[in-house]
Design an enzyme around this catalytic site. Structure first.
Site, short mmCIF file in Angstrom:
data_model
loop_
_atom_site.label_atom_id
_atom_site.label_comp_id
_atom_site.label_asym_id
_atom_site.label_seq_id
_atom_site.Cartn_x
_atom_site.Cartn_y
_atom_site.Cartn_z
N GLU A 1 -6.33 -0.62 7.68
CA GLU A 1 -7.34 -0.18 6.70
C GLU A 1 -8.51 -1.15 6.54
O GLU A 1 -8.72 -1.70 5.44
CB GLU A 1 -6.68 0.04 5.34
CG GLU A 1 -5.56 1.06 5.37
CD GLU A 1 -5.04 1.42 3.97
OE1 GLU A 1 -5.36 0.72 3.01
OE2 GLU A 1 -4.33 2.44 3.86
N GLU B 1 1.00 5.58 7.46
CA GLU B 1 1.42 5.47 6.06
C GLU B 1 1.19 6.80 5.37
O GLU B 1 0.14 7.44 5.55
CB GLU B 1 0.60 4.41 5.28
CG GLU B 1 0.96 2.99 5.55
CD GLU B 1 0.13 2.00 4.73
OE1 GLU B 1 -0.23 2.29 3.57
OE2 GLU B 1 -0.17 0.92 5.28
C1 BGP Z 1 -2.31 1.17 1.43
C2 BGP Z 1 -1.97 -0.20 1.96
C3 BGP Z 1 -0.59 -0.67 1.64
C4 BGP Z 1 -0.04 -0.20 0.31
C5 BGP Z 1 -0.38 1.25 0.01
C6 BGP Z 1 -0.01 1.72 -1.36
O1 BGP Z 1 -3.67 1.25 1.19
O2 BGP Z 1 -2.11 -0.26 3.36
O3 BGP Z 1 -0.59 -2.06 1.78
O4 BGP Z 1 -0.30 -1.09 -0.66
O5 BGP Z 1 -1.75 1.50 0.21
O6 BGP Z 1 -1.03 1.45 -2.31
P1 BGP Z 1 -0.83 0.55 -3.57
O7 BGP Z 1 -0.02 -0.62 -3.13
O8 BGP Z 1 -2.18 0.15 -4.03
O9 BGP Z 1 -0.12 1.39 -4.59
#
Ligand code: BGP
Length: 469
Positions: free
Chosen positions: A164, A366
């Site tokens: 990302e 993801e």
């Molecule tokens: C994505 C990232 C992850 C993870 C996920 C969930 O953007 O790659 O690292 O954190 O989001 O989001 P959050 O942790 O902000 O709830």
């Protein structure tokens, strides 16, 4: 439902969110930020212990095996592996740790998928050189990448340069949710370009080592947020167009086509904020494109025309001068995280990749649902009954399967995350895992979704049809 053979049924985490800071010589920007301002993090919980993966990776990987995962992504921490950033000499304890982790995954039948940067820039490189604003840091990153390939590519076949990159831009240089929390459109644009170049330079190292001949491949992981307009009016659709260019196509185009979208360049040039680049860099980006794409998909991007016309703006450049967020009435929300749930978008993404990006090989790197206070759903046996997560995954897989049936080259689905892990500013507020983690005792317990996913993986998705009945 049918999925291709050898489909990746897995999950993703990252080094900084799972390992803990044990035995690390250097600090990444989150370690540093927490040391400076613990109050910025939910319940003042920082990355010090995270989910203790540094110490418990063997038990953790056994749990991942127990729920049937055949592939897992994590990341190497630059700040753990490298001793001296200028020469990329290694920290032997870091090397030993990642060797043990990789071997342990393989011994347990889990394919290790390795990412090189998950937002976790070593803070020294920010202090000394300005971090991703600096082209020198790009070269240090490429050296680090090369070192990782040398050390681990005999066993790791799937490599990713960044997770990302747009979040580094948005969080660090526009909207202040990641360190260094700067608000500066011009810098943000340069950082975006520099990250695209850094990825290409790491791929250049990979190509020079001829790793494809050894069965390796390399890609980038992008967070894609398909844009949908509030209406079909010309104004709303032009908001959609810019949102697509900025949020999705900047990195999609540079990674896959080796060039930036013309339309985006012309807008940035007109606004006098275009990045600084050279012809030599353009050639590197052109020649070192990705071979595989990871797609992180969480939520769509609903937009409408901005309240103020971009031409009348005098304030510093921000991308949202070209679109406003649109709060669509009746949309389905995950209220804990504040993200809309819209599974069909995964199908729309697949279509765009197929029709406009050469149908490159890709996987869902993801997808997931962060829910707070999951102990609300504990049953008498002490297991979290996360039916909402099962529903969420099922719906996304249904749309994905339809896309695959129509020709999308998607080869896997990874949930965020295997074991509840630490999350940037939110720390442990929202939980995403198949496996829960009591952060006070580091006790890890499989949730209902974990057992359910095991069946999905074992039947290559066929059990999903039964679940729907
Ligand atoms: C994505 C990232 C992850 C993870 C996920 C969930 O953007 O790659 O690292 O954190 O989001 O989001 P959050 O942790 O902000 O709830």
């Amino acid at each position: 439902m049918t999925f291709p053979t050898n489909f990746w049924w897995g999950a993703a985490t990252s080094g900084p969110q799972s390992e803990g800071r044990f035995k690390k010589k250097h600090r990444n920007i989150f370690d540093y930020w927490y040391d400076q301002s613990p109050q910025d993090f939910h319940a003042q919980v920082g990355p010090d212990v995270a989910s203790n993966f540094y110490n418990s990776y063997e038990e953790d990987i056994l749990l991942m095996k127990e729920i049937g995962l055949n592939s897992v992504r994590t990341s190497i921490q630059w700040s753990r592996l490298i001793d001296d950033f200028e020469t990329a000499s290694v920290n032997q304890e870091g090397v030993d740790f990642y060797n043990r982790v990789i071997d342990c995954f393989i011994e347990n039948g889990i394919r290790p998928v390795i990412n090189l940067c998950h937002f976790d820039l070593p803070v020294e490189l920010l202090e000394k050189y300005g971090g991703w604003e600096s082209k020198y840091v790009i070269d240090l990153y490429a050296k680090y990448a090369e070192k990782c390939f040398e050390l681990f590519s005999d066993r790791v076949k799937d490599w990713f340069t960044f997770n990302e990159p747009m979040v580094i831009v948005d969080g660090g240089y526009l909207y202040k949710f990641h360190y260094p929390k700067i608000v500066d459109g011009k810098k943000a644009i340069q950082v975006a370009y520099n990250l695209a170049l850094a990825s290409a330079k790491a791929i250049q190292k990979f190509n020079r080592m001829k790793l494809s001949e050894k069965g390796c491949r390399i890609g980038q992981i992008l967070n894609l947020t398909p844009s949908y307009g509030a209406s079909s009016s010309k104004e709303d659709q032009s908001a959609v167009e810019f949102s697509e260019l900025w949020c999705n196509r900047l990195f999609l185009d540079s990674a896959i086509k080796g060039e930036f979208p013309e339309k985006l360049i012309s807008v940035l040039r007109k606004d006098e904020v275009l990045w600084e680049s050279t012809e030599e860099e353009a050639a590197i980006i052109k020649e070192n494109t990705i071979q595989v794409l990871g797609v992180n998909f969480y939520h769509p991007h609903r937009v409408k025309q901005p309240e103020i016309s971009p031409d009348s703006l005098t304030v510093d450049w921000m991308p949202n001068r070209y679109f406003d967020e649109y709060d669509m009435p009746g949309r389905r929300m995950n209220v804990d995280k504040g993200w809309e749930i819209y599974p069909k978008a995964i199908y729309d993404i697949a279509k765009v990749i197929k029709e406009e990006y050469g149908n490159i090989d890709w996987f869902v790197s993801e997808s997931g649902m962060g829910v707070s206070r999951e102990d609300r759903y504990l049953n008498a046996d002490g297991m979290i009954e996360d039916n909402y997560r099962i529903q969420f995954i099922t719906e996304h897989l249904q749309w994905l399967e339809k896309a695959i049936a129509e020709g999308a080259n998607c080869f896997g689905y990874h949930l965020w995350t295997p074991i509840d892990c630490w999350s940037w500013m939110n720390a442990y507020r929202n939980r995403y895992g198949f496996i829960s983690n009591d952060i006070h005792t580091q006790t890890k317990t499989i949730k209902k979704s974990g057992y359910w996913f095991k069946e999905v993986a074992a039947t290559n998705g066929k059990s999903l049809t039964d679940y729907q009945k």
